[in-house]
Enzyme design. Sequence first.
Site, PDB file in Angstrom:
ATOM      1  CG  HIS A 142      -1.955   0.994   1.230  1.00 48.69           C
ATOM      2  ND1 HIS A 142      -2.355   1.606   0.377  1.00 48.69           N
ATOM      3  CD2 HIS A 142      -2.894   1.136   2.376  1.00 48.69           C
ATOM      4  CE1 HIS A 142      -3.448   2.566   0.710  1.00 48.69           C
ATOM      5  NE2 HIS A 142      -3.687   2.256   1.828  1.00 48.69           N
ATOM      6  CG  HIS A 177      -4.057   0.445  -8.698  1.00 47.72           C
ATOM      7  ND1 HIS A 177      -5.567   0.334  -8.420  1.00 47.72           N
ATOM      8  CD2 HIS A 177      -3.388   1.276  -7.742  1.00 47.72           C
ATOM      9  CE1 HIS A 177      -5.632   1.141  -7.254  1.00 47.72           C
ATOM     10  NE2 HIS A 177      -4.521   1.817  -6.830  1.00 47.72           N
ATOM     11  CG  ASP A 210       2.965   4.495  -3.859  1.00 49.61           C
ATOM     12  OD1 ASP A 210       2.714   5.367  -3.198  1.00 49.61           O
ATOM     13  OD2 ASP A 210       2.088   3.374  -3.885  1.00 49.61           O
TER      14      ASP A 210
HETATM   15  C1  LIG Z   1      -0.975  -2.896  -6.278  1.00 51.13           C
HETATM   16  C2  LIG Z   1      -0.872  -4.574  -6.146  1.00 51.13           C
HETATM   17  C3  LIG Z   1      -0.717  -4.976  -4.609  1.00 51.13           C
HETATM   18  C4  LIG Z   1      -2.153  -5.038  -6.758  1.00 51.13           C
HETATM   19  O1  LIG Z   1      -2.133  -6.356  -6.424  1.00 51.13           O
HETATM   20  P1  LIG Z   1      -3.129  -7.638  -6.871  1.00 51.13           P
HETATM   21  O2  LIG Z   1      -4.400  -6.836  -7.465  1.00 51.13           O
HETATM   22  O3  LIG Z   1      -3.511  -8.442  -5.825  1.00 51.13           O
HETATM   23  O4  LIG Z   1      -2.536  -8.115  -8.108  1.00 51.13           O
HETATM   24  P2  LIG Z   1      -1.508  -9.328  -7.908  1.00 51.13           P
HETATM   25  O5  LIG Z   1      -0.360  -9.088  -6.887  1.00 51.13           O
HETATM   26  O6  LIG Z   1      -2.360 -10.873  -7.701  1.00 51.13           O
HETATM   27  O7  LIG Z   1      -0.811  -9.377  -9.360  1.00 51.13           O
HETATM   28  C5  LIG Z   1      -1.237  -9.797 -10.433  1.00 51.13           C
HETATM   29  C6  LIG Z   1      -0.159 -10.323 -11.383  1.00 51.13           C
HETATM   30  O8  LIG Z   1       0.497  -9.248 -11.787  1.00 51.13           O
HETATM   31  C7  LIG Z   1       1.884  -9.479 -11.450  1.00 51.13           C
HETATM   32  N1  LIG Z   1       2.234  -8.022 -10.801  1.00 51.13           N
HETATM   33  C8  LIG Z   1       1.456  -7.240 -10.123  1.00 51.13           C
HETATM   34  N2  LIG Z   1       2.268  -6.162  -9.754  1.00 51.13           N
HETATM   35  C9  LIG Z   1       3.332  -6.271 -10.110  1.00 51.13           C
HETATM   36  C10 LIG Z   1       4.565  -5.698  -9.974  1.00 51.13           C
HETATM   37  N3  LIG Z   1       4.671  -4.271  -9.447  1.00 51.13           N
HETATM   38  N4  LIG Z   1       5.663  -6.034 -10.424  1.00 51.13           N
HETATM   39  C11 LIG Z   1       5.911  -7.278 -11.021  1.00 51.13           C
HETATM   40  N5  LIG Z   1       4.670  -8.161 -11.335  1.00 51.13           N
HETATM   41  C12 LIG Z   1       3.434  -7.703 -10.619  1.00 51.13           C
HETATM   42  C13 LIG Z   1       1.840 -10.437 -10.276  1.00 51.13           C
HETATM   43  O9  LIG Z   1       2.919 -11.166 -10.099  1.00 51.13           O
HETATM   44  C14 LIG Z   1       0.687 -11.182 -10.919  1.00 51.13           C
HETATM   45  O10 LIG Z   1       1.399 -12.229 -11.708  1.00 51.13           O
HETATM   46  P3  LIG Z   1       0.786 -13.773 -11.883  1.00 51.13           P
HETATM   47  O11 LIG Z   1      -0.515 -13.800 -12.131  1.00 51.13           O
HETATM   48  O12 LIG Z   1       1.516 -14.097 -12.790  1.00 51.13           O
HETATM   49  O13 LIG Z   1       1.202 -14.283 -10.639  1.00 51.13           O
HETATM   50  C15 LIG Z   1       0.417  -5.160  -6.840  1.00 51.13           C
HETATM   51  O14 LIG Z   1       0.276  -4.943  -8.376  1.00 51.13           O
HETATM   52  C16 LIG Z   1       1.677  -4.846  -6.285  1.00 51.13           C
HETATM   53  O15 LIG Z   1       2.343  -5.620  -5.221  1.00 51.13           O
HETATM   54  N6  LIG Z   1       2.277  -3.639  -6.704  1.00 51.13           N
HETATM   55  C17 LIG Z   1       3.635  -3.474  -6.178  1.00 51.13           C
HETATM   56  C18 LIG Z   1       2.995  -2.705  -4.808  1.00 51.13           C
HETATM   57  C19 LIG Z   1       2.883  -1.368  -5.088  1.00 51.13           C
HETATM   58  O16 LIG Z   1       3.281  -0.530  -5.896  1.00 51.13           O
HETATM   59  N7  LIG Z   1       1.836  -1.034  -4.348  1.00 51.13           N
HETATM   60  C20 LIG Z   1       1.132   0.457  -4.345  1.00 51.13           C
HETATM   61  C21 LIG Z   1      -0.263   0.384  -5.028  1.00 51.13           C
HETATM   62  S1  LIG Z   1      -0.788   1.906  -5.142  1.00 51.13           S
END
Ligand SMILES: CC(C)(COP(=O)(O)OP(=O)(O)OC[C@H]1O[C@@H](n2cnc3c(N)ncnc32)[C@H](O)[C@@H]1OP(=O)(O)O)[C@@H](O)C(=O)NCCC(=O)NCCS
Length: 377
Positions: A222, A262, A313
């Site tokens: 987050h 996201h 971010d």
């Molecule tokens: C924001 C976030 C938590 C959303 O998570 P989510 O909706 O649960 O999506 P998931 O984590 O299930 O990701 C879906 C797929 O995209 C990939 N993915 C998502 N964000 C990624 C990232 N930042 N880098 C690399 N791969 C990513 C995941 O590995 C997953 O791949 P898979 O299906 O092959 O396993 C996620 O994109 C993330 O962890 N981002 C990095 C942290 C971040 O920037 N957070 C701030 C959000 S405003």
Amino acid sequence: MTTATAGKGLEGIVAANSGICWIDGDAGVLAYRGMDIHELAEHSTFEETTYLLWNGKLPTAPQLEEFKKHLAAARRIDVRVIDLLRSLPTTGTPMEVLRTAVSALSFYDSDEYDNTHEGNVRKGNRLTSQIAMIVAIYDRLRKGKNIIEADPSLSHAANFLWMLNGERPSETATKTLDIALILHADHELNASTFAARVIAATLSDIHSAITGAIGALKGPLHGGANEAVMRLLYDIDKTGKEPVEYVKDLIAKKQKIMGFGHRVYKTEDPRATHLRRMSEQLSRDSGQHKWYDWSRAIELYINSEKKLNANVDFYSASTYTMLGIDVDLFTPIFAVSRIAGWTAHVIEQLDDNRLIRPRAEYIGPGYPNHWVPVENR
Ligand SMILES: CC(C)(COP(=O)(O)OP(=O)(O)OC[C@H]1O[C@@H](n2cnc3c(N)ncnc32)[C@H](O)[C@@H]1OP(=O)(O)O)[C@@H](O)C(=O)NCCC(=O)NCCS
């Protein structure tokens, strides 16, 4: 009542009615009270946006003046909370300190036990001013510097920079931070806001709700992601590796690249558009090109390779760094802004409250699973 099982992480579940913030994740639209974030970023101020979030409409000129006066008058923190800040270990992260200090503020708030709409507006007002002060004051204390008195003639963004640095901020720095605060002010049912609403719905108090929200914001999935982005850029600098090669290695190791992806946006996060522009502008103005240039190169690679977009971010990291702000203050600055949205949601929740209490799909051992005396296990 029939129950449906939600997907992991409650993806796609609509968990509340809210009139505060609207997101169209496919079209990349974000609007506060129906007003597009691009218009607000271009024309509004953090104070005006906060008024909008809390009251549902833009203030008239006298209303805005009065609101700004209230916020400036609320720049006061009980000396016992300052003593608490002095007593905390300098090794504590500013987010841990903020979480602890906001919890302690309730003891010295004259409206501590007033959970009415008006009481919560007054407390939200104070918390908005106090959270910014706590972040600035703790940073100075941990660096052995004196505390700077708040200046009621300054805007919220300018006063924060003044109390942090002890110098009058430039117009560019004030404007950049003000826009960043507008962009971060609310985002529907994100994790910290949902946490705040769950706590408020038990009829606990707003300080508890905001303390819980700060705990949720702290996590790297987050609000903590902005700090993680800058640590990645610093690592690239330290190792001397080419930025895209560095990120390729992380992807090969199946690591997530912070600042991308996201849950709701399937296209560009509209907040990232402004932060990218501000980062680029600061890079040109300051001549510190590497943070923006490396960020842009990484973004283009992740866009094409992983089909992921930068979120709020990603460019906050280089923007705040070029404003001279320490990395571990990035997430606290998110809180300096998001208090506006948290307060709006706590008030909205309590205006039409019902306890938030979902169910879990039970996947444990079958029932009845009989107790067995310890000697027979
Ligand atoms: C924001 C976030 C938590 C959303 O998570 P989510 O909706 O649960 O999506 P998931 O984590 O299930 O990701 C879906 C797929 O995209 C990939 N993915 C998502 N964000 C990624 C990232 N930042 N880098 C690399 N791969 C990513 C995941 O590995 C997953 O791949 P898979 O299906 O092959 O396993 C996620 O994109 C993330 O962890 N981002 C990095 C942290 C971040 O920037 N957070 C701030 C959000 S405003």
